[in-house]
Scaffold this motif. Structure first.
Motif, PDB file in Angstrom:
ATOM      1  N   SER A   1       0.856  -1.194   0.000  1.00  0.00           N
ATOM      2  CA  SER A   1       0.000   0.000   0.000  1.00  0.00           C
ATOM      3  C   SER A   1       0.885   1.233   0.000  1.00  0.00           C
ATOM      4  CB  SER A   1      -0.900  -0.004   1.237  1.00  0.00           C
ATOM      5  OG  SER A   1      -0.125   0.120   2.408  1.00  0.00           O
ATOM      6  N   ASP A   2       0.241   2.386  -0.011  1.00  0.00           N
ATOM      7  CA  ASP A   2       0.966   3.654   0.048  1.00  0.00           C
ATOM      8  C   ASP A   2       1.023   4.181   1.465  1.00  0.00           C
ATOM      9  OD1 ASP A   2       1.390   3.601  -2.676  1.00  0.00           O
ATOM     10  OD2 ASP A   2      -0.474   4.650  -3.129  1.00  0.00           O
ATOM     11  N   GLY A   3       0.954   3.292   2.455  1.00  0.00           N
ATOM     12  CA  GLY A   3       0.970   3.696   3.850  1.00  0.00           C
ATOM     13  C   GLY A   3       2.305   4.285   4.256  1.00  0.00           C
TER      14      GLY A   3
ATOM     15  N   PRO B   1       7.495  11.430   0.014  1.00  0.00           N
ATOM     16  CA  PRO B   1       6.783  10.595  -0.971  1.00  0.00           C
ATOM     17  C   PRO B   1       7.685  10.109  -2.101  1.00  0.00           C
ATOM     18  CG  PRO B   1       5.438  12.476  -0.338  1.00  0.00           C
ATOM     19  CD  PRO B   1       6.775  12.695   0.300  1.00  0.00           C
ATOM     20  N   ALA B   2       8.578  10.995  -2.581  1.00  0.00           N
ATOM     21  CA  ALA B   2       9.458  10.590  -3.680  1.00  0.00           C
ATOM     22  C   ALA B   2      10.417   9.500  -3.243  1.00  0.00           C
ATOM     23  CB  ALA B   2      10.238  11.806  -4.201  1.00  0.00           C
ATOM     24  N   LEU B   3      11.000   9.661  -2.046  1.00  0.00           N
ATOM     25  CA  LEU B   3      11.944   8.652  -1.560  1.00  0.00           C
ATOM     26  C   LEU B   3      11.216   7.345  -1.234  1.00  0.00           C
ATOM     27  CD1 LEU B   3      14.761   7.848  -0.812  1.00  0.00           C
ATOM     28  CD2 LEU B   3      14.440   8.890   1.445  1.00  0.00           C
ATOM     29  N   ALA B   4       9.992   7.430  -0.683  1.00  0.00           N
ATOM     30  CA  ALA B   4       9.220   6.224  -0.394  1.00  0.00           C
ATOM     31  C   ALA B   4       8.941   5.442  -1.678  1.00  0.00           C
ATOM     32  CB  ALA B   4       7.909   6.596   0.296  1.00  0.00           C
ATOM     33  N   ALA B   5       8.597   6.142  -2.746  1.00  0.00           N
ATOM     34  CA  ALA B   5       8.360   5.464  -4.020  1.00  0.00           C
ATOM     35  C   ALA B   5       9.639   4.827  -4.550  1.00  0.00           C
ATOM     36  CB  ALA B   5       7.814   6.467  -5.045  1.00  0.00           C
TER      37      ALA B   5
END
Length: 475
Positions: free
Chosen positions: A77-79, A88-92
Motif C-alpha cells: 500500500s501507500d501507507g 513521498p518521492a523517496l518512499a516510491a
C-alpha cells in the motif's frame, strides 16, 4: 635522501590504506548483519505498530552513530513507513528498489543528506516480500578513527558508490593514487587514496641541515640515533595497529551475533511450521468430533515442540567448546527420524527418497539431535533443488568400516555451480532467493564438533555430499 623519503612516504600511504580498507570493509559488513536481524524481527512480528522492531532499531542507531536512520516501508500500500519518515518521492524509490530486487541489496544515494547512502533490502527476501527495509548510512563515519594521516594536508581520501557517485572526499588528488573496492559483497564502495609529495616533504630544511652536519661530524652517532628513532616509531605504529585490530575483532563478534540471530530464525522455521500445521489439523478434528484421531496429532505437536527446544539449546551452546560428544548412539536411528519427517514432502513433490542403511548398527559418539539437524538440512536442500524437476531422486547411503562411518547424500538435481563451490559452507551463501545460506554452515560446524568432516564430492549429475565420522564401539 630524497629517494628514501619518497619510498617512506609512499610506503606509509600503502600501509595506512590497507588498514583503512580493512576497517571500512568490516564496518560495512556489520550493516548486513543489522539488516538480517531487523528483517527477521519485522517478518515474525504480528504487532501492526512494530514496537519491537522500533526498539531494536533505536538501539542500533544509538550504538552505531554512522547509521543515521532506519525505516520499514510497506510494499502492498501507500501507507507511511515505520521508523524514519520518508518523503513521498523517496518512499516510491524505496518501494521500486525492493520490488525489483532479485535478492541482492540495493544501494542508493540519499537525496536528502549529502554524503549519505541508503541500503534497501526486501523483507522477507523472497517474491512474497511485504516490506522494503531501509537504513541510512553516513559514509564519512565509515572512516572515523582511522588515524591522523587522513586529516593531514596533501592527503586525499574519497569514498564513492559503485556507479561513481561521490559520497565523501578529503583533499584533492594531485597525483595518481590507490583505488580499492571495499570487501563487502553488498556494499562494494570505491575507496580512493593519494598523497601529494612536494620537495619540502622530500627535503625538509631543518632535517636536511642536521643530517649533513651530523653526517659530517658524528656519522656513527647519527646512524645509531636514526636506528633508535626508527625502532621507537615502529613500536608506536605497531601499538596503534594493535588497537585497530582490537576494534576490528569486536566488529567481527557483532557480525557473528547477526549470523546467530539469522540462523536461529532459519532453523526454527521447520518445527514451528509443523506445530502450526498440527494445531490446525487438531482444530479441524475437534470440529468434526473425531476424538480418536486427535492423539497422534498432539503427539506430533509435542515432538516438534521438543525439537524446537533442542534447537534453541544447540544455539545457546553454539560458542561453548565441548570436552566430549554427548553420547554413543546408532546413526541409523537419526536418519530414520529424518526420513519420517521429510517423507511426506518428498511424496508431495514426486521425489523418490531411498535409504541404503546396513543391517548392523553404525555407532558414533555425537549429539543425536545435532546429527538429525545435519541430515534434515542436507535432505531439505536436496528437495529444494528438485522442486521443479520431474523424476527427482535422492539416495542416502550409510556404511561403517575401517573405523569410519561414511554417509553419502546424492540427488539428480542441477548440481552446484562452480563459482559457489569454494564458499559453499560460508554463512549466507545460497542459490535460493528466499534462503539465508546458513544451513550448510551450521551443518559443517556440528559435524566438525563431533570430530567428523562434511565435503561436496565431484559427481557426474546433481550434488553429492559426504559425511565421515569416527566409529565408536557400541556399549
Amino acid at each position: 635522501m630524497g629517494s628514501l623519503q619518497h619510498r617512506a612516504l609512499t610506503g606509509e600511504l600503502m600501509q595506512e590504506t590497507a588498514v583503512l580498507h580493512r576497517l571500512a570493509s568490516q564496518r560495512a559488513d556489520q550493516h548486513d548483519a543489522h539488516l538480517t536481524a531487523l528483517s527477521a524481527i519485522a517478518v515474525a512480528s504480528d504487532d501492526p505498530e512494530q514496537r519491537l522492531f522500533l526498539e531494536v532499531a533505536a538501539t542500533i542507531t544509538r550504538f552505531y552513530p554512522r547509521i543515521s536512520a532506519i525505516a520499514l516501508m510497506p510494499l502492498a500500500s501507500d501507507g507511511a513507513s515505520v521508523g524514519a519518515a520518508l518523503t513521498p518521492a523517496l518512499a516510491a524509490q524505496v518501494r521500486a528498489a525492493a520490488q525489483a530486487s532479485d535478492g541482492e541489496i540495493a544501494l542508493l544515494a540519499d537525496p536528502g543528506q549529502t554524503g549519505h547512502y541508503i541500503m534497501v533490502k526486501r523483507s522477507p527476501n523472497s517474491e512474497a516480500a511485504r516490506y522494503g527495509l531501509t537504513i541510512f548510512i553516513d559514509a564519512a563515519r565509515l572512516l572515523d578513527d582511522a588515524g591522523a594521516l587522513w586529516n593531514r594536508s596533501g592527503i586525499h581520501v574519497a569514498l564513492s558508490l559503485p556507479d561513481g557517485t561521490r559520497l565523501y572526499q578529503h583533499g584533492t588528488a594531485a597525483q595518481a593514487g590507490l583505488t580499492r573496492t571495499l570487501g563487502s559483497a553488498s556494499q562494494p564502495l570505491l575507496l580512493e587514496t593519494a598523497r601529494s609529495i612536494t620537495m619540502a616533504d622530500l627535503f625538509p630544511p631543518l632535517r636536511s641541515g642536521l643530517t649533513v652536519l651530523v653526517a659530517t661530524l658524528l656519522a656513527g652517532a647519527a646512524l645509531a640515533f636514526l636506528r633508535q628513532r626508527q625502532r621507537a616509531g615502529q613500536a608506536l605504529e605497531q601499538a596503534r595497529l594493535s588497537a585497530l585490530d582490537s576494534r576490528l575483532a569486536h566488529a567481527a563478534r557483532v557480525n557473528a551475533l547477526g549470523e546467530l540471530a539469522s540462523g536461529l530464525t532459519h532453523e526454527l522455521t521447520q518445527p514451528l511450521t509443523a506445530i502450526l500445521a498440527q494445531a490446525q489439523a487438531g482444530r479441524r478434528l475437534l470440529a468434526r468430533d473425531e476424538w480418536g484421531r486427535l492423539a497422534p496429532v498432539l503427539d506430533d505437536t509435542v515432538t516438534q515442540a521438543r525439537r524446537a527446544s533442542a534447537i534453541l539449546e544447540r544455539f545457546r551452546n553454539w560458542s561453548r567448546p565441548q570436552a566430549a560428544p554427548v553420547q554413543t548412539f546408532d546413526l541409523r536411528d537419526a536418519w530414520n527420524n529424518v526420513a519420517a519427517l521429510l517423507a511426506p514432502q518428498a511424496g508431495a513433490q514426486g521425489v523418490t527418497l531411498t535409504f541404503d542403511l546396513p543391517a548392523d548398527p553404525v555407532t558414533v559418539r555425537a549429539d543425536p539431535v545435532e546429527m538429525e539437524q545435519v541430515g534434515f538440512n542436507l535432505l531439505r536442500n536436496a528437495l529444494e533443488a528438485l522442486r521443479d524437476r520431474n523424476a527427482g531422486q535422492i539416495h542416502v547411503t550409510l556404511r561403517g568400516q575401517a573405523g569410519i562411518a561414511a554417509l553419502t547424500v546424492c540427488d539428480n538435481g542441477p548440481g552446484i555451480a562452480r563459482d559457489l563451490r569454494a564458499r559453499l559452507f560460508t554463512p549466507f551463501t545460497t542459490t535460493r532467493a528466499d534462503g539465508t545460506g546458513l544451513g550448510l554452515a551450521l551443518s559443517q560446524r556440528l559435524v566438525e564438533r563431533a570430530g567428523g568432516e562434511i565435503v561436496l564430492e565431484d559427481s557426474a549429475q546433481g550434488a553429492s555430499f559426504r559425511i565421515t565420522l569416527p566409529l565408536e564401539r557400541a556399549p
